[in-house]
Design a protein around this motif. Structure first.
Motif, PDB file in Angstrom:
ATOM      1  N   ALA A   8     -30.215  -3.627 -29.834  1.00 40.01           N
ATOM      2  CA  ALA A   8     -31.586  -3.797 -29.338  1.00 40.01           C
ATOM      3  C   ALA A   8     -32.552  -3.141 -30.322  1.00 40.01           C
ATOM      4  O   ALA A   8     -32.571  -1.917 -30.464  1.00 40.01           O
ATOM      5  N   LYS A  32     -31.384  -7.900 -31.008  1.00 43.00           N
ATOM      6  CA  LYS A  32     -32.248  -8.263 -29.886  1.00 43.00           C
ATOM      7  C   LYS A  32     -33.676  -7.847 -30.190  1.00 43.00           C
ATOM      8  O   LYS A  32     -33.938  -6.690 -30.523  1.00 43.00           O
ATOM      9  N   ASP A  59     -35.561 -11.377 -26.210  1.00 40.81           N
ATOM     10  CA  ASP A  59     -35.532 -10.873 -24.833  1.00 40.81           C
ATOM     11  C   ASP A  59     -36.955 -10.690 -24.309  1.00 40.81           C
ATOM     12  O   ASP A  59     -37.528  -9.606 -24.416  1.00 40.81           O
ATOM     13  N   LYS A  61     -37.721 -12.006 -21.121  1.00 39.53           N
ATOM     14  CA  LYS A  61     -37.557 -12.003 -19.657  1.00 39.53           C
ATOM     15  C   LYS A  61     -38.658 -12.776 -18.937  1.00 39.53           C
ATOM     16  O   LYS A  61     -39.418 -12.213 -18.142  1.00 39.53           O
ATOM     17  N   VAL A 118     -31.547 -12.486 -16.091  1.00 35.67           N
ATOM     18  CA  VAL A 118     -31.387 -11.095 -15.666  1.00 35.67           C
ATOM     19  C   VAL A 118     -31.182 -11.100 -14.150  1.00 35.67           C
ATOM     20  O   VAL A 118     -31.988 -11.671 -13.412  1.00 35.67           O
ATOM     21  N   GLN A 120     -29.977  -8.110 -11.732  1.00 35.51           N
ATOM     22  CA  GLN A 120     -30.706  -6.882 -11.388  1.00 35.51           C
ATOM     23  C   GLN A 120     -30.651  -5.989 -12.621  1.00 35.51           C
ATOM     24  O   GLN A 120     -29.572  -5.798 -13.203  1.00 35.51           O
ATOM     25  N   LEU A 121     -31.800  -5.473 -13.016  1.00 37.28           N
ATOM     26  CA  LEU A 121     -31.875  -4.626 -14.207  1.00 37.28           C
ATOM     27  C   LEU A 121     -30.867  -3.472 -14.113  1.00 37.28           C
ATOM     28  O   LEU A 121     -30.621  -2.954 -13.009  1.00 37.28           O
ATOM     29  N   PRO A 181     -26.109  -4.848 -20.959  1.00 40.90           N
ATOM     30  CA  PRO A 181     -26.721  -3.611 -21.485  1.00 40.90           C
ATOM     31  C   PRO A 181     -26.272  -2.428 -20.606  1.00 40.90           C
ATOM     32  O   PRO A 181     -25.387  -2.585 -19.764  1.00 40.90           O
ATOM     33  N   ARG A 184     -23.183   3.180 -22.927  1.00 41.83           N
ATOM     34  CA  ARG A 184     -23.280   4.536 -23.474  1.00 41.83           C
ATOM     35  C   ARG A 184     -21.889   5.053 -23.838  1.00 41.83           C
ATOM     36  O   ARG A 184     -20.932   4.775 -23.114  1.00 41.83           O
ATOM     37  N   VAL A 211     -25.021  -4.980 -25.135  1.00 43.23           N
ATOM     38  CA  VAL A 211     -26.325  -4.752 -25.767  1.00 43.23           C
ATOM     39  C   VAL A 211     -26.513  -3.247 -25.863  1.00 43.23           C
ATOM     40  O   VAL A 211     -26.442  -2.555 -24.846  1.00 43.23           O
ATOM     41  N   GLY A 213     -28.964  -0.130 -27.455  1.00 44.17           N
ATOM     42  CA  GLY A 213     -30.194   0.283 -28.114  1.00 44.17           C
ATOM     43  C   GLY A 213     -30.108   1.701 -28.628  1.00 44.17           C
ATOM     44  O   GLY A 213     -29.546   1.970 -29.695  1.00 44.17           O
TER      45      GLY A 213
HETATM   46  O1  LIG Z   1     -32.413  -8.049 -20.806  1.00 42.69           O
HETATM   47  C1  LIG Z   1     -32.035  -7.000 -21.335  1.00 42.69           C
HETATM   48  O2  LIG Z   1     -31.689  -6.996 -22.507  1.00 42.69           O
HETATM   49  C2  LIG Z   1     -31.879  -5.802 -20.487  1.00 42.69           C
HETATM   50  C3  LIG Z   1     -31.612  -6.032 -19.141  1.00 42.69           C
HETATM   51  C4  LIG Z   1     -31.220  -4.964 -18.325  1.00 42.69           C
HETATM   52  O3  LIG Z   1     -30.908  -5.148 -17.146  1.00 42.69           O
HETATM   53  N1  LIG Z   1     -31.164  -3.719 -18.865  1.00 42.69           N
HETATM   54  C5  LIG Z   1     -31.485  -3.453 -20.172  1.00 42.69           C
HETATM   55  O4  LIG Z   1     -31.389  -2.298 -20.591  1.00 42.69           O
HETATM   56  N2  LIG Z   1     -31.894  -4.492 -20.992  1.00 42.69           N
HETATM   57  C6  LIG Z   1     -32.299  -4.215 -22.379  1.00 42.69           C
HETATM   58  O5  LIG Z   1     -31.207  -3.645 -23.105  1.00 42.69           O
HETATM   59  C7  LIG Z   1     -31.658  -2.592 -23.960  1.00 42.69           C
HETATM   60  C8  LIG Z   1     -30.927  -1.321 -23.605  1.00 42.69           C
HETATM   61  O6  LIG Z   1     -31.363  -0.275 -24.417  1.00 42.69           O
HETATM   62  P1  LIG Z   1     -30.678   1.168 -24.401  1.00 42.69           P
HETATM   63  O7  LIG Z   1     -30.741   1.685 -23.002  1.00 42.69           O
HETATM   64  O8  LIG Z   1     -31.520   1.956 -25.351  1.00 42.69           O
HETATM   65  O9  LIG Z   1     -29.248   0.970 -24.876  1.00 42.69           O
HETATM   66  C9  LIG Z   1     -33.167  -2.506 -23.816  1.00 42.69           C
HETATM   67  O10 LIG Z   1     -33.757  -3.229 -24.886  1.00 42.69           O
HETATM   68  C10 LIG Z   1     -33.467  -3.220 -22.506  1.00 42.69           C
HETATM   69  O11 LIG Z   1     -34.696  -3.908 -22.546  1.00 42.69           O
END
Ligand SMILES: O=C(O)c1cc(=O)[nH]c(=O)n1[C@@H]1O[C@H](COP(=O)(O)O)[C@@H](O)[C@H]1O
Length: 238
Positions: A8, A32, A59, A61, A118, A120-121, A181, A184, A211, A213
């Protein structure tokens, strides 16, 4: 798509992206681009990443009335990205419209970008969903319900936590994508994420892609952090 590790690029400028990518020189990555970077740099950032042979998950959304999403996707289809996404909460008609827009906007002979929803986040907990969204079912049931609707609407897969992947695998076709995503390493800080797993757990759960970040982008040595994540994700023992 399968077995991909998507980084990301949650940066605020092209300059920061260039700095981050410099030590990866020559490597083709799956990247991403989210709202922070796209709103700042616009489509030029996608052209830049395309020129350097990276694959792109755009991304943004989308979540709006069906016609607006259809027309928005028609525009996004032109950018040469591999994958885009919507919020499943927009409903089946909206998801169908997203795919219609992508098909309409893709040049003849080219493949339309993959479209995922997506559910649920990964920052959402059971408690938050009940209190704030007034959804009383279990998170697992909600994610499965949205995933089935995404499949029926012609989408290619969903974004969810890897924690829900075994359930989705049991109920959906094998080719349905689960992009996860909330990844960790055991020692990393959780930040604003709630439903997290390690890359190893994501592999064992059967995620199609992870995913990642901050665990990579904020690491002292991003290349090393990426390699460690990738090895664990791919099950390579070192
Ligand atoms: O659609 C996404 O990518 C997304 C959906 C979700 O439910 N959770 C989520 O964290 N993401 C994305 O995935 C990435 C996670 O980043 P980190 O938490 O830094 O690893 C971010 O860019 C979020 O925008």
């Amino acid at each position: 798509m399968n077995q991909s590790l998507v980084i990301a690029l949650d940066f605020s400028s092209k300059q920061e992206v260039e700095q981050f990518l410099q030590p990866f020189e020559g490597e083709s990555l799956f990247l991403k681009v989210g709202m922070e970077l796209f709103y700042k740099e616009g489509p030029a950032i996608l052209a830049y990443l395309n020129e350097h042979n990276h694959r792109i998950f755009l991304d943004l959304k989308l979540h709006d009335i069906p016609n607006t999403v259809k027309q928005g996707m028609k525009s996004l289809a032109n950018y040469g990205v591999d994958m885009v996404n919507v919020h499943a909460a927009g409903g089946t008609r909206m998801m169908e419209a997203a795919v219609e827009g992508l098909i309409a906007g893709t040049q003849a002979g080219k493949q339309r970008p993959l479209c995922i929803a997506v559910t649920q986040l990964t920052s959402t907990s059971q408690g938050m969903m009940e209190r704030e969204l007034l959804i009383k079912e279990s998170l697992n049931d909600v994610v499965l319900h949205y995933a089935k609707q995404a499949d029926e609407s012609g989408l290619d897969g969903v974004v969810c936590s890897s924690l829900e992947v075994p359930l989705l695998r049991a109920h959906l076709r094998p080719s349905f994508l689960t992009v996860t995503p909330g990844i960790r390493m055991a020692e990393d800080s959780v930040d604003d994420q709630v439903r997290i797993v390690t890359p190893q757990q994501a592999r064992e759960n059967g995620s199609s892609a992870i995913v990642v970040g901050r665990s990579i982008t904020k690491a002292k040595n991003p290349v090393l952090a990426y390699q460690k994540m990738k090895q664990q994700w791919e099950g390579v023992t070192v």
